[in-house]
Structures are given as C-alpha cells and as structure tokens.
Motif scaffolding. Structure first.
Motif, PDB file in Angstrom:
ATOM      1  N   UNK A 158       0.825  -1.202   0.000  1.00  0.00           N
ATOM      2  CA  UNK A 158       0.000   0.000   0.000  1.00  0.00           C
ATOM      3  C   UNK A 158       0.861   1.253   0.000  1.00  0.00           C
ATOM      4  N   UNK A 159       1.930   1.255   0.795  1.00  0.00           N
ATOM      5  CA  UNK A 159       2.832   2.405   0.796  1.00  0.00           C
ATOM      6  C   UNK A 159       3.390   2.648  -0.602  1.00  0.00           C
ATOM      7  N   UNK A 160       3.849   1.570  -1.234  1.00  0.00           N
ATOM      8  CA  UNK A 160       4.420   1.698  -2.575  1.00  0.00           C
ATOM      9  C   UNK A 160       3.367   2.146  -3.589  1.00  0.00           C
ATOM     10  N   UNK A 161       2.154   1.592  -3.477  1.00  0.00           N
ATOM     11  CA  UNK A 161       1.087   1.970  -4.407  1.00  0.00           C
ATOM     12  C   UNK A 161       0.681   3.425  -4.211  1.00  0.00           C
ATOM     13  N   UNK A 162       0.632   3.884  -2.964  1.00  0.00           N
ATOM     14  CA  UNK A 162       0.280   5.285  -2.710  1.00  0.00           C
ATOM     15  C   UNK A 162       1.323   6.188  -3.355  1.00  0.00           C
ATOM     16  N   UNK A 163       2.604   5.851  -3.184  1.00  0.00           N
ATOM     17  CA  UNK A 163       3.658   6.663  -3.793  1.00  0.00           C
ATOM     18  C   UNK A 163       3.543   6.633  -5.316  1.00  0.00           C
ATOM     19  N   UNK A 164       3.338   5.450  -5.868  1.00  0.00           N
ATOM     20  CA  UNK A 164       3.189   5.336  -7.325  1.00  0.00           C
ATOM     21  C   UNK A 164       1.977   6.117  -7.820  1.00  0.00           C
ATOM     22  N   UNK A 165       0.877   6.069  -7.052  1.00  0.00           N
ATOM     23  CA  UNK A 165      -0.322   6.810  -7.457  1.00  0.00           C
ATOM     24  C   UNK A 165      -0.069   8.311  -7.427  1.00  0.00           C
ATOM     25  N   UNK A 166       0.668   8.781  -6.421  1.00  0.00           N
ATOM     26  CA  UNK A 166       0.979  10.211  -6.356  1.00  0.00           C
ATOM     27  C   UNK A 166       1.822  10.616  -7.565  1.00  0.00           C
ATOM     28  N   UNK A 167       2.836   9.813  -7.876  1.00  0.00           N
ATOM     29  CA  UNK A 167       3.678  10.114  -9.039  1.00  0.00           C
ATOM     30  C   UNK A 167       2.857  10.068 -10.328  1.00  0.00           C
ATOM     31  N   UNK A 168       2.047   9.029 -10.480  1.00  0.00           N
ATOM     32  CA  UNK A 168       1.220   8.860 -11.673  1.00  0.00           C
ATOM     33  C   UNK A 168       0.237  10.018 -11.813  1.00  0.00           C
ATOM     34  N   UNK A 169      -0.391  10.420 -10.709  1.00  0.00           N
ATOM     35  CA  UNK A 169      -1.357  11.514 -10.748  1.00  0.00           C
ATOM     36  C   UNK A 169      -0.699  12.791 -11.236  1.00  0.00           C
ATOM     37  N   UNK A 170       0.504  13.064 -10.731  1.00  0.00           N
ATOM     38  CA  UNK A 170       1.227  14.259 -11.164  1.00  0.00           C
ATOM     39  C   UNK A 170       1.536  14.193 -12.659  1.00  0.00           C
ATOM     40  N   UNK A 171       2.049  13.040 -13.110  1.00  0.00           N
ATOM     41  CA  UNK A 171       2.389  12.879 -14.526  1.00  0.00           C
ATOM     42  C   UNK A 171       1.159  13.018 -15.414  1.00  0.00           C
ATOM     43  N   UNK A 172       0.068  12.356 -15.048  1.00  0.00           N
ATOM     44  CA  UNK A 172      -1.148  12.402 -15.867  1.00  0.00           C
ATOM     45  C   UNK A 172      -1.719  13.813 -15.875  1.00  0.00           C
ATOM     46  N   UNK A 173      -1.677  14.490 -14.738  1.00  0.00           N
ATOM     47  CA  UNK A 173      -2.182  15.859 -14.659  1.00  0.00           C
ATOM     48  C   UNK A 173      -1.427  16.757 -15.635  1.00  0.00           C
ATOM     49  N   UNK A 174      -0.100  16.651 -15.627  1.00  0.00           N
ATOM     50  CA  UNK A 174       0.708  17.456 -16.533  1.00  0.00           C
ATOM     51  C   UNK A 174       0.437  17.077 -17.991  1.00  0.00           C
ATOM     52  N   UNK A 175       0.339  15.784 -18.273  1.00  0.00           N
ATOM     53  CA  UNK A 175       0.087  15.310 -19.632  1.00  0.00           C
ATOM     54  C   UNK A 175      -1.252  15.835 -20.147  1.00  0.00           C
ATOM     55  N   UNK A 176      -2.285  15.719 -19.327  1.00  0.00           N
ATOM     56  CA  UNK A 176      -3.617  16.154 -19.747  1.00  0.00           C
ATOM     57  C   UNK A 176      -3.608  17.652 -20.023  1.00  0.00           C
ATOM     58  N   UNK A 177      -2.933  18.419 -19.170  1.00  0.00           N
ATOM     59  CA  UNK A 177      -2.903  19.864 -19.384  1.00  0.00           C
ATOM     60  C   UNK A 177      -2.190  20.212 -20.686  1.00  0.00           C
ATOM     61  N   UNK A 178      -1.078  19.549 -20.975  1.00  0.00           N
ATOM     62  CA  UNK A 178      -0.362  19.777 -22.240  1.00  0.00           C
ATOM     63  C   UNK A 178      -1.274  19.446 -23.414  1.00  0.00           C
ATOM     64  N   UNK A 179      -1.973  18.325 -23.332  1.00  0.00           N
ATOM     65  CA  UNK A 179      -2.852  17.911 -24.435  1.00  0.00           C
ATOM     66  C   UNK A 179      -4.022  18.874 -24.599  1.00  0.00           C
ATOM     67  N   UNK A 180      -4.608  19.316 -23.483  1.00  0.00           N
ATOM     68  CA  UNK A 180      -5.736  20.250 -23.561  1.00  0.00           C
ATOM     69  C   UNK A 180      -5.268  21.560 -24.191  1.00  0.00           C
ATOM     70  N   UNK A 181      -4.111  22.063 -23.766  1.00  0.00           N
ATOM     71  CA  UNK A 181      -3.587  23.306 -24.351  1.00  0.00           C
ATOM     72  C   UNK A 181      -3.381  23.144 -25.859  1.00  0.00           C
ATOM     73  N   UNK A 182      -2.805  22.000 -26.266  1.00  0.00           N
ATOM     74  CA  UNK A 182      -2.556  21.764 -27.688  1.00  0.00           C
ATOM     75  C   UNK A 182      -3.863  21.735 -28.469  1.00  0.00           C
ATOM     76  N   UNK A 183      -4.850  21.017 -27.968  1.00  0.00           N
ATOM     77  CA  UNK A 183      -6.124  20.903 -28.683  1.00  0.00           C
ATOM     78  C   UNK A 183      -6.870  22.234 -28.700  1.00  0.00           C
TER      79      UNK A 183
END
Length: 192
Positions: A158-183
């Motif tokens: 669970x500790x590892x998954x929470x850390x991975x989820x935090x990292x993933x959330x940050x990455x996806x958030x940035x990715x989505x914002x880049x894609x939204x700006x582009x579109x």
C-alpha cells in the motif's frame, strides 16, 4: 488524518473488497444467483425498515475475514492520530502536557471499546455484502499461507502503491494539461 493515511486506507479497503472476487473466480464456481427482490414503492409515513439480522456464524465469519484481511490495522492508527491532534492543539499550553498525557492514557480502555465497536460495524458491513458461503471461501484464503503472506505484505504494498499513485497523478495531470492546451490551440484558444 494525513492524505497518505487516507489514501492507504482507501487502497486497503479497495484491495480487500476486490480480493474476494478474485478468490471466488479462482474456484471456477459461478456466483450464487441473488434473488431478485421487487421493492415496493416507499409509503409515506411508513416505518423505517429494520436492520437486517445475521446468524451468529455469518457474523463470526464476517468478523474473521475483516480481522484477518488486515483492515483492522487501519482502525489502530485512527485513535493515536486523534491523540496527536489533541496534543498539537495544546502545544501553546505546555503546563497541560503532563495532565493531558495522563488523561489520554486513562482513556485507552474506552478508546479500545470504540475500536471494537468499529470492528463490529465493519463485520456487519462485510456480512451485508457477502453471503456466508462466500465468507467461508474468503476466510479459507486468509488462513492459507498465500493469504497470510498477502496480509503481511499489504502495508508495504500500500505504501508503494500510494507513492506510485501520487507520481502517476502528477504525470497524468501534466500530460492532460499539455494535451488540452494543444487541442485548444488548434481551435484558436490559448490557455496558460
């Protein structure tokens, strides 16, 4: 409660709720058909429905599954967190520290009763979600070496998954914002 503890508790609950379905699927038995119940329309001024009752063996199995799954560990962390919050609220009054610590220690038996009350509530919740035969299968899994290993590994997972989820959330958030700006740029809009 910290964000990490809350996330870990949520993951633990999700893992424990998903696991029984995986265990049931491994037995290659179809799930028992649930009777379709036609609920009558609510009548105005009708008395509230009584809480469902369960056999003693059904509740005992539900309690065993809830305890052996490791979920109760999350209850163990809640009460000390409350005590820490109370201590932090009195940090500006150091003259209260000794008495406050004594009061908190004296309240331990009452807090243990509160934890047992939550365990009983959780057991009833399990009993409501799983029929007794499924609880037997789940309990058998948690009694097995694999089930015991699962529970032992769960906190670290669970500790590892929470850390991975935090990292993933940050990455996806940035990715989505880049894609939204582009579109949006393609449509003639500039977002910051």
């Amino acid at each position: 409660m910290s964000r990490r503890l809350t996330a870990a508790l949520g993951l633990a609950l999700a893992a424990v709720m998903i696991l029984p379905h995986a265990v049931s699927a491994q037995t290659n038995k179809p799930a028992p058909a649930k009777p379709a119940s036609a609920k009558p329309a609510a009548q105005p001024n009708a008395p509230a429905a009584a809480a469902p009752t369960y056999t003693a063996s059904h509740l005992a199995l539900a309690r065993e599954v809830m305890l052996s799954s490791g979920i109760a560990r999350s209850f163990d962390s809640v009460l000390p967190a409350f005590a820490d919050q109370i201590r932090k609220q009195t940090v500006t009054r150091p003259e209260l520290t000794k008495d406050l610590d004594e009061v908190l220690v004296s309240l331990q038996p009452e807090m243990e009763l509160q934890k047992q009350r939550m365990i009983d509530i959780a057991a009833r919740t399990y009993a409501a979600k799983f029929p007794e035969p499924e609880l037997k299968e789940i309990a058998t899994f948690f009694r097995s070496p694999a089930g015991k290993h699962y529970v032992e590994a769960q906190p670290q997972l669970l500790d590892e998954m929470v850390q991975e989820m935090q990292d993933w959330t940050q990455e996806v958030s940035e990715y989505v914002m880049v894609r939204v700006r582009a579109e949006m740029g393609k449509r003639g809009h500039q977002l910051q």
